[in-house]
Write an enzyme that holds these catalytic residues in place. Structure first.
Site, PDB file in Angstrom:
ATOM      1  N   ASP A   1       0.778  -1.239   0.000  1.00  0.00           N
ATOM      2  CA  ASP A   1       0.000   0.000   0.000  1.00  0.00           C
ATOM      3  C   ASP A   1       0.815   1.297   0.000  1.00  0.00           C
ATOM      4  OD1 ASP A   1      -2.112  -1.718  -0.041  1.00  0.00           O
ATOM      5  OD2 ASP A   1      -2.603  -1.486   2.062  1.00  0.00           O
TER       6      ASP A   1
ATOM      7  N   GLU B   1      -1.350  -4.216  -6.483  1.00  0.00           N
ATOM      8  CA  GLU B   1      -2.122  -3.226  -7.245  1.00  0.00           C
ATOM      9  C   GLU B   1      -1.238  -2.263  -8.041  1.00  0.00           C
ATOM     10  OE1 GLU B   1      -5.589  -1.626  -5.364  1.00  0.00           O
ATOM     11  OE2 GLU B   1      -5.270   0.336  -6.298  1.00  0.00           O
TER      12      GLU B   1
HETATM   13  O1  TRH Z   1       3.005  -3.924  -2.112  1.00  0.00           O
HETATM   14  P1  TRH Z   1       2.144  -4.821  -2.855  1.00  0.00           P
HETATM   15  O2  TRH Z   1       2.254  -6.238  -2.556  1.00  0.00           O
HETATM   16  O3  TRH Z   1       0.751  -4.172  -2.655  1.00  0.00           O
HETATM   17  C1  TRH Z   1      -0.314  -4.792  -2.233  1.00  0.00           C
HETATM   18  C2  TRH Z   1      -1.546  -4.253  -2.911  1.00  0.00           C
HETATM   19  O4  TRH Z   1      -1.715  -2.887  -2.765  1.00  0.00           O
HETATM   20  C3  TRH Z   1      -2.647  -5.060  -2.381  1.00  0.00           C
HETATM   21  O5  TRH Z   1      -3.857  -4.648  -2.917  1.00  0.00           O
HETATM   22  C4  TRH Z   1      -2.588  -4.886  -0.866  1.00  0.00           C
HETATM   23  O6  TRH Z   1      -3.673  -5.165  -0.226  1.00  0.00           O
HETATM   24  C5  TRH Z   1      -1.309  -5.570  -0.375  1.00  0.00           C
HETATM   25  O7  TRH Z   1      -0.320  -4.754  -0.844  1.00  0.00           O
HETATM   26  C6  TRH Z   1      -1.152  -5.704   1.099  1.00  0.00           C
HETATM   27  O8  TRH Z   1       2.334  -4.661  -4.448  1.00  0.00           O
HETATM   28  P2  TRH Z   1       2.138  -3.306  -5.280  1.00  0.00           P
HETATM   29  O9  TRH Z   1       0.806  -2.691  -5.032  1.00  0.00           O
HETATM   30  O10 TRH Z   1       2.481  -3.621  -6.633  1.00  0.00           O
HETATM   31  O11 TRH Z   1       3.210  -2.305  -4.672  1.00  0.00           O
HETATM   32  C7  TRH Z   1       4.566  -2.507  -4.809  1.00  0.00           C
HETATM   33  C8  TRH Z   1       5.277  -1.195  -5.040  1.00  0.00           C
HETATM   34  O12 TRH Z   1       6.676  -1.425  -5.066  1.00  0.00           O
HETATM   35  C9  TRH Z   1       4.922  -0.547  -6.356  1.00  0.00           C
HETATM   36  O13 TRH Z   1       4.773   0.833  -6.159  1.00  0.00           O
HETATM   37  C10 TRH Z   1       6.140  -0.803  -7.228  1.00  0.00           C
HETATM   38  C11 TRH Z   1       7.217  -0.777  -6.193  1.00  0.00           C
HETATM   39  N1  TRH Z   1       8.475  -1.432  -6.537  1.00  0.00           N
HETATM   40  C12 TRH Z   1       9.607  -0.660  -6.596  1.00  0.00           C
HETATM   41  O14 TRH Z   1       9.543   0.562  -6.401  1.00  0.00           O
HETATM   42  N2  TRH Z   1      10.799  -1.275  -6.858  1.00  0.00           N
HETATM   43  C13 TRH Z   1      10.903  -2.598  -7.105  1.00  0.00           C
HETATM   44  O15 TRH Z   1      12.028  -3.090  -7.358  1.00  0.00           O
HETATM   45  C14 TRH Z   1       9.712  -3.391  -7.060  1.00  0.00           C
HETATM   46  C15 TRH Z   1       9.797  -4.870  -7.327  1.00  0.00           C
HETATM   47  C16 TRH Z   1       8.523  -2.773  -6.768  1.00  0.00           C
END
Ligand code: TRH
Length: 386
Positions: free
Chosen positions: A22, A282
């Site tokens: 999140d 997300e």
């Molecule tokens: O963090 P997440 O697993 O998010 C989730 C969702 O929001 C889900 O609905 C929620 O309920 C759960 O959390 C608990 O995955 P998400 O949303 O893709 O967020 C990951 C963030 O990390 C995204 O902004 C991309 C970023 N990211 C980087 O900045 N660098 C990286 O190397 C990687 C792999 C990701």
């Protein structure tokens, strides 16, 4: 929002779930409100260490700090007394988190009342349109909050997208030297760049070992780039070594390389660079849609497999008639069937469809663009309530 000269103020309350869930979305929202709309944003966040992973400029010890023009407050507890002047014009609670009671009491004393938004999760399910923008009265105080749903239609809030995102992507993707330079900075060798490039970001229960086995035995060389900490056990087993950034190993036609966990902006570049992106949750899922490359979504698991309903709803909208993508996605997310998953066949079929999926993505983007960008939609909605 105010008639005076000071800029609109906005507060986002974010609680990090499951390591760093999140904060990705909240930080993206905060930045866009500030950069594109000149809004004075305060981001309340309970876990600064997780925040720092996606934005290295964050200090983990500061109770208050400015990060790229956004005021970041460490949200330690529910205590504290607040005055009306502490309250922002627009208050966003993320996924129904409980805002400190003292802050809510101060909201009720403001004249006019702040716009109070409950920002919900992204889903392609039909009911979302009916719930988007609905009001909910506070049981005791003279306050109303409104539900705001991101979504895939013009009866929802749309998707997060910065104004310059698609131009930046197009420039990057039109410039092979930009890709090569970016991947080289991550330690990827020229030989690895020529293989089919797959980025991997998934939850720990994904069938990663099964895919590694398929790619290893496959006819086409594959380079799998894995940010630090993702699928740690499976990557360690493949490498036979600690999966630290810089670690890499090849077996058969597969090379797995651990890269640093990237800033959000570099993560976009990674998605733009790869032929297939495995994304999750997300925010990375939405970024993959804008990246324009075929992607596999690993959805965040929910009790009683509720997430499978959400997954199917998206596939129904996005992947109609693309059976290879539907079958692969369902299996990747553990949807059971009478027969065990045949991973080599699932991958072969998906790989054959990659050009079609890419075309589909272009049409999808055009439809999503027509819904406007979420931050502008949210501001229009907030203004309509004042
Ligand atoms: O963090 P997440 O697993 O998010 C989730 C969702 O929001 C889900 O609905 C929620 O309920 C759960 O959390 C608990 O995955 P998400 O949303 O893709 O967020 C990951 C963030 O990390 C995204 O902004 C991309 C970023 N990211 C980087 O900045 N660098 C990286 O190397 C990687 C792999 C990701």
């Amino acid at each position: 929002m105010h008639n005076d000269q000071r800029s609109t103020t906005l507060a986002i309350f974010c609680k990090v779930v499951d390591n760093f869930g999140d904060i990705g979305i909240c930080w993206r929202l905060a930045r866009q409100f500030h950069i594109e709309h000149g809004i004075a944003v305060t981001l309340w966040v309970d876990d600064l260490a997780s925040f720092r992973r996606i934005w290295p400029g964050v200090s983990v010890d500061a109770s208050e700090q400015m990060v790229d023009g956004v005021r970041v407050l460490h949200w330690r507890d529910q205590d504290g007394t607040f005055q009306p002047h502490d309250v922002a014009d627009i208050v966003i609670e993320f996924f129904g988190v409980d805002i400190p009671p003292g802050y809510i009491a101060a909201m009720a004393q403001c004249e006019p009342r702040p716009v109070w938004i409950n920002y919900e999760g992204l889903s392609a399910e039909e009911w979302v349109e009916g719930c988007h923008a609905l009001p909910s009265m506070h049981p005791r105080l003279k306050l109303t909050k409104h539900f705001f749903f991101p979504g895939f239609t013009d009866k929802t809030g749309g998707l997060l997208r910065e104004r310059s995102l698609l131009d930046a992507r197009d420039r990057f993707q039109a410039d092979p030297a930009a890709r090569a330079g970016f991947l080289a900075r991550l330690g990827v060798t020229p030989g690895e760049m020529d293989a089919l490039a797959v980025s991997l970001f998934c939850y720990p229960h994904a069938p990663v070992a099964e895919m590694f086995a398929v790619w290893r035995a496959g006819a086409r060389p594959v380079t799998c780039l894995v940010p630090d900490g993702v699928a740690r056990e499976q990557v360690a087993a493949f490498l036979g070594a600690d999966p630290v950034p810089g670690a890499a190993g090849s077996h058969g036609n597969l090379t797995v390389r651990v890269i640093p966990f990237l800033s959000q902006d570099d993560y976009d570049r990674l998605l733009w660079s790869c032929d297939v992106n495995v994304v999750r949750g997300e925010d990375s899922w939405v970024r993959a849609q804008w990246a324009g490359r075929p992607f596999i979504w690993h959805i965040y698991p929910q009790d009683e497999n509720l997430h499978h309903v959400k997954l199917r709803a998206f596939l129904h909208k996005y992947a109609a008639n693309l059976d290879s993508l539907i079958d692969f996605s369902l299996r990747w997310n553990g949807v059971e069937s009478d027969v065990p998953a045949d991973w080599p066949a699932l991958w072969t079929s998906l790989q054959t469809s990659l050009p079609t999926i890419r075309e589909r993505n272009a049409g999808w983007q055009a439809r999503m663009l027509a819904n406007g960008d979420l931050v502008s939609n949210l501001l229009d909605f907030a203004r309509s309530l004042r």
